[in-house]
Design an enzyme around this catalytic site. Structure first.
Site: not given
Length: 267
Positions: A42, A65, A186
């Site tokens: 990642d 991602k 997030m």
């Protein structure tokens, strides 16, 4: 005609690389990385982890991602994992933080099992834990917080997805009544909406910390209150990857009125 698939000789491990600092890897994670012949990595994994522990000749595939950026399709990543295992490779799917905390590890395990592949999961220190620890603050405290809730501020999108599947008002009321710390992943891009919704159940002076790049030398943070969260984030120029922590465990930091800061984890 016999269409039986050949026996599976490879293996797959989902490994949490932690929040960024290579020294926060578990021993089990290091061993798995060292054994891997294929690593699917990642974006948020520190390059120093690969430099220190990936074996010479290992195939390293970056399958980024990250919110707001072009991402490798999840279905493509899952096909890569399955194909490599069937080819006899020792595959490590290397993820930032912990694979099972907003890392889509559950989805990947399900797809591997559907393909007849069992995999091992190695936990990593999640960013929400590292973020508050770097500030010298606990997530739970007998006087301030009886529990902790990890929640995403960036919900699933696309066909069939709810416009805002997180009931922030209900969550705020529960956090207030049950004395819970909220750890929001997030959530920076939606901080304004989150702030407005949480204010329906939490006092405006509830302390909040925002930690960007937790555990890394360029970590930055701010400490503020719920009312004014979005404005302070904008003033400080903080952006993803960052974690928002809400709750009375931060009272000491709020009282000290710490400014936006930069510093190495643990110092």
């Amino acid at each position: 005609m016999n269409h039986t698939l050949p026996p599976i000789t490879g293996r797959c491990t989902l490994v949490g690389a932690g929040p960024g600092d290579p020294e926060l890897l578990t021993l089990k994670a290091v061993k798995a990385i060292q054994a891997a012949t294929v690593l699917l990595v990642d974006d948020l994994v520190n390059d120093a982890v690969l430099q220190a522990y990936a074996r010479p000749g290992a195939r390293i595939v970056h399958v980024g991602k990250r919110g707001g950026c072009k991402s490798t399709p999840q279905a493509f990543i899952e096909r890569l994992m399955i194909t490599a295992v069937r080819e006899g490779e020792t595959v490590v799917r290397l993820k930032g933080g912990d694979p099972f905390i907003f890392g889509r590890g559950g989805e990947e395990v399900e797809h591997l099992r559907e393909a007849g592949i069992e995999c091992t999961v190695v936990n990593g220190i999640t960013a929400g834990l590292a973020a508050v620890t770097s500030l010298g603050v606990p997530l739970t405290h007998r006087d301030h917080a009886q529990g902790v809730v990890f929640v995403t501020g960036h919900a699933k999108t696309g066909a069939g997805a709810a416009e805002d599947p997180t009931d922030w008002r209900a969550l705020a009321a529960t956090a207030h009544n049950a004395r819970l710390t909220l750890v929001i992943y997030m959530g920076v891009s939606g901080a304004g909406h989150i702030e407005r919704e949480l204010l329906h159940g939490l006092p405006g002076d509830t302390p909040v910390a925002v930690v960007q790049h937790a555990s890394l030398p360029h970590q930055r943070h701010l400490v503020t209150t719920l009312q004014g969260l979005q404005a302070r984030i904008a003033d400080a120029g903080l952006a993803s990857p960052a974690v928002i922590v809400v709750g009375d465990v931060l009272q000491g930091l709020a009282a000290a009125a710490l400014p936006v800061d930069a510093g190495r984890f643990g110092t």
